[in-house]
Design a protein around this motif. Structure first.
Motif: not given
Length: 147
Positions: A20-21, A24, A28, A115, A119, A123
């Motif tokens: 997930r990180s 993300r 971005n 965006r 996200l 999540g």
């Protein structure tokens, strides 16, 4: 005798959180690339754009008639600085500033919606496949916006 080891739920959750990180960060970074197609990506430029828009709105609202006696250049330095290059008059420069701000607001809002939704999907993802699907939808949505 062969032992079968299974991963713990904690280990699986940690791996998914790592995925997930990374997703993300990817979202971005990609959004930054897309935004750079519409706005100048130099440090502080966003603040200048906002100041130009505010100055243009104040200028038009005040209905200022520029003259050397009024000292309008001190109140509207961005406009004064671009008369002759961005527009032939202070009013034209103010109009350009407002038009550009309006165009950015339109595309910026669309990009931010995509965006944030992506996200959120990342999540809520329960697997790497869910994350991959969210990223694919993200790219498809960007393509639909001209990105």
């Amino acid at each position: 005798m062969t032992r079968i080891f299974s991963r713990s739920e904690i280990s699986k959750a940690l791996e998914l959180n790592g995925c997930r990180s990374k997703a993300r960060d990817q979202i971005n970074k990609r959004m930054d690339e897309i935004r750079s197609q519409f706005i100048t990506p130099i440090t502080g430029q966003q603040m200048i754009y906002m100041a130009k828009e505010a100055e243009a709105l104040a200028y038009v609202a005040a209905s200022v008639e520029p003259s050397t006696e009024t000292g309008w250049e001190q109140d509207y330095p961005f406009i004064a600085g671009e008369v002759g290059s961005t527009g032939s008059s202070a009013y034209e420069v103010a109009q350009v500033f407002m038009n550009l701000a309006s165009q950015w607001r339109y595309i910026g809002a669309q990009l931010e919606k995509v965006r944030i939704e992506t996200l959120q999907a990342v999540g809520l993802a329960q697997s790497q496949a869910d994350i991959d699907a969210a990223l694919s939808q993200f790219e498809a949505a960007l393509g639909g916006l001209g990105g």
